[in-house]
Design an enzyme around this catalytic site. Sequence first.
Site, PDB file in Angstrom:
ATOM      1  N   GLU A 220     -22.593 -18.481  -4.355  1.00 54.87           N
ATOM      2  CA  GLU A 220     -22.816 -19.337  -3.499  1.00 54.87           C
ATOM      3  C   GLU A 220     -23.391 -20.307  -3.820  1.00 54.87           C
ATOM      4  OE1 GLU A 220     -20.110 -21.073  -2.400  1.00 54.87           O
ATOM      5  OE2 GLU A 220     -19.349 -19.273  -3.060  1.00 54.87           O
TER       6      GLU A 220
ATOM      7  N   HIS B  79     -20.683 -28.579  -6.140  1.00 59.24           N
ATOM      8  CA  HIS B  79     -20.582 -27.058  -5.151  1.00 59.24           C
ATOM      9  C   HIS B  79     -19.622 -26.275  -6.091  1.00 59.24           C
ATOM     10  CE1 HIS B  79     -21.599 -23.101  -2.951  1.00 59.24           C
ATOM     11  NE2 HIS B  79     -19.942 -23.609  -3.326  1.00 59.24           N
ATOM     12  N   GLU B  80     -18.451 -26.558  -6.218  1.00 55.86           N
ATOM     13  CA  GLU B  80     -17.392 -25.962  -6.503  1.00 55.86           C
ATOM     14  C   GLU B  80     -17.087 -25.388  -8.058  1.00 55.86           C
ATOM     15  OE1 GLU B  80     -15.315 -24.251  -4.805  1.00 55.86           O
ATOM     16  OE2 GLU B  80     -16.302 -24.737  -3.335  1.00 55.86           O
TER      17      GLU B  80
ATOM     18  N   HIS C   1     -19.497 -23.441  -9.884  1.00 57.04           N
ATOM     19  CA  HIS C   1     -19.206 -23.081 -10.095  1.00 57.04           C
ATOM     20  C   HIS C   1     -17.991 -22.032 -11.677  1.00 57.04           C
ATOM     21  CE1 HIS C   1     -19.449 -20.625  -6.295  1.00 57.04           C
ATOM     22  NE2 HIS C   1     -18.911 -22.150  -5.064  1.00 57.04           N
TER      23      HIS C   1
END
Length: 460
Positions: free
Chosen positions: A402, A323-324, A327
């Site tokens: 997000e 997920h990070e 970004h």
Amino acid sequence: MFSEQEIFYSVLAFLWVVYFWESYLSSRQRYLARTVEKVPKELESVLDQETFTKARLYSLDKSTYGFWSGIYHQIESTLILCLGALPFVWKLSGRIIGQFGYNEDYEILQSITFILIFMLYSTITSLPWSLYETFVLEEKHGFNKQTLPFFIKDTIKKLLVGMALSLPIVSLLIYIIKIGGDYFFIYAWGFMLAVSLFIITIYADFIAPLFDKFTALPDGDLRTKIEALAASIDFPLTKLYVVEGSKRSAHSNAYFYGFFKNKRIVLYDTLIEDYSPPKGEGKDEAKEEEVKEEVKEEETKSEEEPKKKTGCNTAEILAVLAHELGHWKLNHVLKNFFISQLNMFLCFMVFAFLSKEVVIYRAFGFDTQPTLIGLMIIFQFIFSPYHEVLGFIMIIWSRHCEFQADFFAKSLKRTRELKSALVKLNKDNLGFPVTDWLYSMFNYSHPPLLERLKAMDKTD
């Protein structure tokens, strides 16, 4: 053009309108924390009743604390403006430097003195609230891991680091504005851009280690798989750290930083299930001996508390990092940096016009036009409506990012593990999953847990 009184009372009225609006939103969320005592049906598969109750009580205590601290800070801000504290402290700063043979021509020196006075004032007046939040609120719910000596040293270090960074930056900014001519806003923006890049560059290596201990993630299965994940999406990982966040709090997190081909990933030790810090070796022995007493206090405190298994397993940590890294892959960090710089440029450009208006300074009790005061009044008060609108837009944008990062992790076939990790982290951090839609819209830069889980389910 508005009169002095119209400007002052418009600013004051807007501050109170924002305060009442935020208080109303908080009351909506606080009502849910008070009334929703059982796990809603849609959350039964996510939370057990015991954890839900703990999260509800934690949310209620935080909201109550926010209510009282909010009233205090709002009244404090109002009194500072209405009693003329800003011009009083400015004149006091002039008298202080006058004791050393300097007059009002030394505006930068007077500005530094002004900042120092307010930094000390802010540190002292916020101390009771910080102590209560840390040693009462967070302690009550099992999150505080700090001792009082650790807290005091931390507060002093924050003050000193804040001074070391802010004073030279503000001094140079004032100097650039004063010598920059009609287009000083371009040079001022360029300077702040350079400062931003400089702070980003040195923060993790020189500033963050002043407050927390960073160690390389030991060789093993987790490290190998993180490196493989980074390589699979061409993330230029150069270093992998674990930060000893458990000395400060039981809350967990993970992030990455760095420019271009020099990226680093940082995991909080509280994020890693059953993590044990590596034993100190020769070069660290002196440092370990230096903090021996503090460590003893921490260990004693830990022994008194019941042991509870927290954190995520390897697969879940990889999903969180997916997920990070989403970004990064989707350029969210770069886009946010561009937005912040565009905003700064526009603010400096408007400031260039407004800073010439004598009536703005007089509205706040000044008969001169100091550069620092102009920056404070215009950026903090005159721009308040703009900042509120921009803040709301940025929350919407952040939530969008997000969701995109969640979908990126999903594209890497890590949906199940990410959902499991989100649930675990929500439990570990006692996040209250029942959210008022209006409060959430204006306050949550990350979508609530249930929204994220449902969003990932929709495209399964």
